[in-house]
Design an enzyme around this catalytic site. Structure first.
Site, PDB file in Angstrom:
ATOM      1  N   GLN A 242       0.847  -1.189   0.000  1.00  0.00           N
ATOM      2  CA  GLN A 242       0.000   0.000   0.000  1.00  0.00           C
ATOM      3  C   GLN A 242       0.885   1.243   0.000  1.00  0.00           C
ATOM      4  OE1 GLN A 242      -3.172   0.036  -0.496  1.00  0.00           O
ATOM      5  NE2 GLN A 242      -3.604  -2.149  -0.238  1.00  0.00           N
ATOM      6  N   GLU A 289      -3.157 -16.162  -2.484  1.00  0.00           N
ATOM      7  CA  GLU A 289      -2.479 -15.167  -3.334  1.00  0.00           C
ATOM      8  C   GLU A 289      -1.815 -15.883  -4.501  1.00  0.00           C
ATOM      9  OE1 GLU A 289      -0.516 -12.452  -5.305  1.00  0.00           O
ATOM     10  OE2 GLU A 289      -1.887 -11.836  -3.695  1.00  0.00           O
ATOM     11  N   ASP A 337      -9.113  -8.131  -2.200  1.00  0.00           N
ATOM     12  CA  ASP A 337      -8.272  -6.982  -2.579  1.00  0.00           C
ATOM     13  C   ASP A 337      -7.602  -7.277  -3.914  1.00  0.00           C
ATOM     14  OD1 ASP A 337      -6.776  -4.682  -2.663  1.00  0.00           O
ATOM     15  OD2 ASP A 337      -5.352  -5.299  -1.128  1.00  0.00           O
ATOM     16  N   CYS A 363      -8.893  -0.733  -6.244  1.00  0.00           N
ATOM     17  CA  CYS A 363      -8.139   0.394  -6.796  1.00  0.00           C
ATOM     18  C   CYS A 363      -8.696   0.809  -8.151  1.00  0.00           C
ATOM     19  CB  CYS A 363      -6.652   0.038  -6.910  1.00  0.00           C
ATOM     20  SG  CYS A 363      -6.325  -1.379  -7.976  1.00  0.00           S
TER      21      CYS A 363
END
Length: 417
Positions: A242, A289, A337, A363
């Site tokens: 981030q 992930e 995310d 985002c």
């Protein structure tokens, strides 16, 4: 030919847009401007009637550097504009949601930046590209980045002198860590013995924590540690992080509020553990992930930490192999995310699951709104959206949003404190 135009609105990239459309950088709605029309873009712009929202850019590099698009606009204007972009994206999908007050990171807090560097006749130069150009603009007084990143510019120049091709340029990712800068370079010459020795000497001379060259770690004086909750993590070179500590804290606070008192959480697109590891203070977490290096870093950080509940870390491509509803059974909440492309395949599986709560960090307002439509169509309620502006003065937007099953009331969710 010089022409005159009235700016009607801002586009998603921060350019003013007049009828035509005609695009004019560094302009604001309501302004009358004159300039040379080249295709659909206005150049050599002169502001005839300025907007009351126009301000003096705080950075002396604002006119030449392409790193920021909105330093000429007041903070209040930018805040409303970013909120409106999210609201319009949702409206385009037939959705509305309560919008919380935007949270904006302070100046000089960007802890990660990618600068370009190249050799010159007299040495080397490093900085950001000029807007819409491959020209590098030096930024010794940049008001955007952490001052410690500015200190890495001489290193970037030295790296270009040592390892950039004569006509090419290198990209240098600089990240602030507790042990110094973490530096990852791409685009340089292939390494050999002399180049590796020269790079190692630069790492020592500039006191960097780690130096990687096209993915290969050349030198590591100290681990480039990042802290996620109680865990200390050493991410792989160039790994996602981030942009600001304040932005990360704001997103984490929103996620914690949404998952509430959940005892088992699945964290999808978990990265190096930005959310997984802090949430493990209260809940068991399954972290998934696609990048194997990041998931190894997350797992190692958890194993070395004290007092955390179980975190199971799995490397899996969620675009090609999303977790299916059966795999999501038994979890109380999900954290999502994804990158800018969103999470279309995984959201389709979440829509079929029995999960009560989803914290969606995004985002990209457009892909977020697309995914939100799928979730709300499956019975989730979009309770609120929190815009987090950690890319100050840019057109980039981040947010965290709360989705609850219709049967779950927001008052039933007790946040972790």
């Amino acid at each position: 030919m010089i022409t005159e135009h009235e700016i009607l609105r801002l586009g998603h990239q921060g350019d003013g847009i007049a009828s035509g459309p005609v695009y004019a950088a560094a302009t604001l709605p309501g302004e009358t401007v004159r300039g040379v029309l080249s295709g659909s873009h206005l150049t050599d712009i002169r502001i005839e009637t300025p907007s009351p929202d126009r301000v003096q850019p705080p950075c002396r590099h604002a006119k030449s550097c392409g790193g920021c698009q909105l330093q000429h606009a007041s903070d209040e204007f930018v805040a409303h504009w970013k909120q409106d972009i999210v609201a319009l994206a949702l409206e385009g999908q037939g959705l509305v949601a309560p919008m919380r007050t935007i949270l904006t990171s302070p100046a000089q807090t960007r802890r990660r930046a990618v600068v370009s560097a190249r050799r010159t006749k007299k040495g080397a130069m490093a900085g950001f590209h000029a807007r819409g150009s491959d020209v590098i603009v030096e930024i010794p007084h940049c008001e955007l980045v952490d001052p410690r990143l500015r200190g890495g510019l001489p290193l970037a120049e030295a790296l270009a002198s040592a390892g950039a091709s004569r006509k090419g340029e290198i990209s240098v990712t600089l990240t602030v860590t507790e042990n110094g800068l973490d530096v990852a370079v791409t685009g340089g010459k292939p390494t050999d013995g002399p180049l590796e020795a020269a790079l190692a000497q630069l790492a020592e001379r500039f006191g960097v924590a780690r130096l990687a060259w096209d993915g290969e770690v050349i030198a590591m004086r100290q681990p480039p540690v990042q802290h996620f909750g109680a865990a200390s993590v050493t991410p792989p070179p160039g790994a996602f992080l981030q942009a600001t500590p304040e932005g990360e804290a704001a997103l984490l606070a929103g996620v914690r509020e949404i998952v509430g008192d959940a005892e088992r959480i699945v964290d999808l697109f978990a990265g190096c553990g930005t959310f997984s590891l802090p949430l493990a203070a209260r809940a068991e977490v399954l972290a998934v992930e696609g990048d194997a290096g990041m998931i190894r870093a997350l797992d190692q950080g958890w194993r070395q930490a004290q007092g955390l509940k179980k975190v199971t870390a799995i490397a899996r491509d969620l675009f090609r192999r999303p977790l299916v509803p059966q795999e999501l059974t038994g979890f109380d909440a999900a954290v999502l995310d994804p990158p800018r492309a969103g999470a279309e395949a995984q959201v389709a599986m979440l829509a079929e699951s029995s999960l009560d709560r989803i914290a969606y960090v995004s985002c990209n307002p457009l892909t977020f709104a697309r995914d939100a439509r799928v979730l709300t169509g499956a019975g989730y309620r979009l309770a609120w959206v929190q815009v987090v502006d950690q890319f100050r003065w840019s057109s980039h937007i981040e947010l965290v949003a709360a989705f609850f099953r219709t049967a779950v009331q927001e008052s039933d969710v007790r946040p972790h404190l």
